[in-house]
Design an enzyme around this catalytic site. Sequence first.
Site, mmCIF file in Angstrom:
data_model
loop_
_atom_site.group_PDB
_atom_site.id
_atom_site.type_symbol
_atom_site.label_atom_id
_atom_site.label_comp_id
_atom_site.label_asym_id
_atom_site.label_seq_id
_atom_site.Cartn_x
_atom_site.Cartn_y
_atom_site.Cartn_z
ATOM 1 C CG ASN A 150 -0.351 0.008 2.510
ATOM 2 O OD1 ASN A 150 0.709 -0.578 2.706
ATOM 3 N ND2 ASN A 150 -0.943 0.695 3.448
ATOM 4 C CD GLU A 248 4.494 -1.414 13.487
ATOM 5 O OE1 GLU A 248 3.303 -1.122 13.705
ATOM 6 O OE2 GLU A 248 5.418 -1.148 14.278
ATOM 7 C CB CYS A 282 -2.378 0.279 8.168
ATOM 8 S SG CYS A 282 -1.017 1.420 8.429
ATOM 9 C CD GLU A 461 8.474 -1.101 12.296
ATOM 10 O OE1 GLU A 461 8.098 -0.347 11.400
ATOM 11 O OE2 GLU A 461 8.777 -2.295 12.091
HETATM 12 P P1 NAD Z 1 0.461 -9.401 3.313
HETATM 13 O O1 NAD Z 1 0.532 -9.864 4.709
HETATM 14 O O2 NAD Z 1 -0.264 -10.227 2.336
HETATM 15 O O3 NAD Z 1 1.927 -9.223 2.705
HETATM 16 C C1 NAD Z 1 2.896 -8.369 3.273
HETATM 17 C C2 NAD Z 1 4.284 -8.847 2.881
HETATM 18 O O4 NAD Z 1 4.519 -10.116 3.475
HETATM 19 C C3 NAD Z 1 4.480 -9.033 1.373
HETATM 20 O O5 NAD Z 1 5.799 -8.652 1.037
HETATM 21 C C4 NAD Z 1 4.298 -10.534 1.217
HETATM 22 O O6 NAD Z 1 4.965 -11.048 0.085
HETATM 23 C C5 NAD Z 1 4.942 -11.052 2.487
HETATM 24 N N1 NAD Z 1 4.487 -12.380 2.925
HETATM 25 C C6 NAD Z 1 3.308 -13.001 2.675
HETATM 26 N N2 NAD Z 1 3.282 -14.220 3.268
HETATM 27 C C7 NAD Z 1 4.458 -14.353 3.928
HETATM 28 C C8 NAD Z 1 5.023 -15.379 4.756
HETATM 29 N N3 NAD Z 1 4.359 -16.512 5.023
HETATM 30 N N4 NAD Z 1 6.234 -15.171 5.282
HETATM 31 C C9 NAD Z 1 6.914 -14.021 5.050
HETATM 32 N N5 NAD Z 1 6.445 -13.026 4.263
HETATM 33 C C10 NAD Z 1 5.229 -13.191 3.716
HETATM 34 O O7 NAD Z 1 -0.117 -7.922 3.372
HETATM 35 P P2 NAD Z 1 -0.503 -6.975 2.148
HETATM 36 O O8 NAD Z 1 -1.801 -7.452 1.584
HETATM 37 O O9 NAD Z 1 0.684 -6.821 1.271
HETATM 38 O O10 NAD Z 1 -0.714 -5.577 2.891
HETATM 39 C C11 NAD Z 1 -1.945 -5.123 3.407
HETATM 40 C C12 NAD Z 1 -1.972 -5.299 4.910
HETATM 41 O O11 NAD Z 1 -0.902 -4.576 5.509
HETATM 42 C C13 NAD Z 1 -3.233 -4.741 5.540
HETATM 43 O O12 NAD Z 1 -3.698 -5.666 6.496
HETATM 44 C C14 NAD Z 1 -2.759 -3.465 6.232
HETATM 45 O O13 NAD Z 1 -3.516 -3.064 7.340
HETATM 46 C C15 NAD Z 1 -1.386 -3.858 6.634
HETATM 47 N N6 NAD Z 1 -0.565 -2.677 6.879
HETATM 48 C C16 NAD Z 1 -0.223 -2.379 8.172
HETATM 49 C C17 NAD Z 1 0.528 -1.241 8.446
HETATM 50 C C18 NAD Z 1 0.938 -0.880 9.856
HETATM 51 O O14 NAD Z 1 1.797 -0.024 10.012
HETATM 52 N N7 NAD Z 1 0.371 -1.481 10.874
HETATM 53 C C19 NAD Z 1 0.949 -0.424 7.396
HETATM 54 C C20 NAD Z 1 0.573 -0.760 6.096
HETATM 55 C C21 NAD Z 1 -0.181 -1.897 5.850
#
Ligand code: NAD
Length: 482
Positions: A150, A248, A282, A461
């Site tokens: 995102n 996060e 998020c 963080e």
């Molecule tokens: P996601 O969990 O699908 O993927 C995030 C990252 O993790 C990607 O690089 C993905 O390739 C990797 N990944 C996926 N499975 C993995 C595994 N088993 N082991 C290691 N890495 C793995 O999330 P997304 O769909 O890319 O992002 C959206 C989510 O992120 C939403 O839930 C949003 O709320 C959250 N988000 C949180 C924050 C925060 O600061 N809290 C900020 C931005 C986004």
Amino acid sequence: MQIITNYINGQLVAPRAGRYLDVYDPSRGRVYARAPDSDAEDLERAIRAAQDAFPDWSNRSVQERHRVLVRVADLLEARREELALAESLDSGKPLALARRVDIPRASQNFRFFATSILHFHTEAHEMDHRAINYTLRHPLGVVACISPWNLPLYLLTWKIAPALAAGNTVVAKPSEITPMTASLLAGICREAGLPPGVLNVLHGHGHRIGAALVAHPRIKAISFTGSTRTGAEIARVAAPHFKKLSLELGGKNPNIIFADCQYERTLDTTLRSSFTNQGQICLCGSRIFVERPLYERFRDDLVARARKLAIGDPRAAQNQLGAVVSRAHLEKILSHFELAREEGGRVLCGGKRVRVGGEFAEGYFLPPTVIEGLSPQCRTNQEEIFGPVVSIIPFDTEAEVLHYANDISYGLSATLWTENLSRAHRMARVLEAGIVWINTWLLRDLRTPFGGMKNSGLGREGGLEALRFFTEAKNVCIQYGE
Ligand code: NAD
């Protein structure tokens, strides 16, 4: 067709097995690039490079690390336009947003941590004039930084910069959905003189290369931003090896509006906190609670303003909303519109796919959507949707809205609108959220702790918290008196 490479040991390299993933332009709904589908062999090379680079990088003076990281910040700034265009094309977000927020912040992340490390200090504890303790904080070794789609460059640099500033070497895994700016960052780091192996960038599927990275025995710490489900999986794999973890995760943030708020400011900001980046931040406030005397006026004005937001070509200056990031995400959000209707919600605006004409006919466009009439406990109000959709609910008392706000598994951020100072402080103390904004939203000071409670994450963080995370504390105790 652009071909993205991995970045290993200072070289931009193809994946060993020659396998690639399709990368989509969400505004046109078609493939425009290919990124490495990295495997275990690519991972081994990246880890080895990072390990070999660690002794030299961690022993460099902080001034030297500072100088290189500032150069990275300068180059990110100088190439803002190119990076903003790449980010917009890759993610579907408005170019103006990438230009104003994503890329400047990526540069600030490097500049901030390059400077913070100069001021990082440790504690000393004296004991009754008999002994003194001092704390050493040393880098951990090779660490993993895993980021979502995102805010691709913004969040990747938020992790990489403190990790490198503290003297670690990094293997980074950007989202496979938005790999482009991470690959441009690799070139920039090379140009800035970051020594080979200090940063390595591996592209590929999360469940393959991401999972292998997390499980790798040489990885000492994992800084992850993404979904709660992936965070739980990473915690499960990492815990038995006692790796340091910063998670996060997702959110479903309350936006609480009292009748005594500054009306226009609240309305303007709520429009932004609902729909910026197509609601894919998020920290967006997706549950809007409005005190009953203000409810109908606020609802009607919000809907009228939401209807006027222009949507379409992310590069066109007049558009405030671009495309959502992928077809799968579009379908997920559409299914939530259906669910909201089944749960008895009234869709006041939006609620179905927008077809933009011409070259964008296949793009993943969704309109700003406002839904009312749902109970705070229904799935629409409990599950993260992560799109341009908000639910609006009236309330009567402070106690009632506090219950609604906290009665959820998430705890990332909360926004509060009131001119009543006592109420603002009273509620800020008890809202279950890692970040509380009062009469503002997304105002960020990089020195402050950032992170979520409950299912929104683990650890913090930002500022000193990040430098502490990326270092190991060791206490030294010396007795000098009887
Ligand atoms: P996601 O969990 O699908 O993927 C995030 C990252 O993790 C990607 O690089 C993905 O390739 C990797 N990944 C996926 N499975 C993995 C595994 N088993 N082991 C290691 N890495 C793995 O999330 P997304 O769909 O890319 O992002 C959206 C989510 O992120 C939403 O839930 C949003 O709320 C959250 N988000 C949180 C924050 C925060 O600061 N809290 C900020 C931005 C986004």
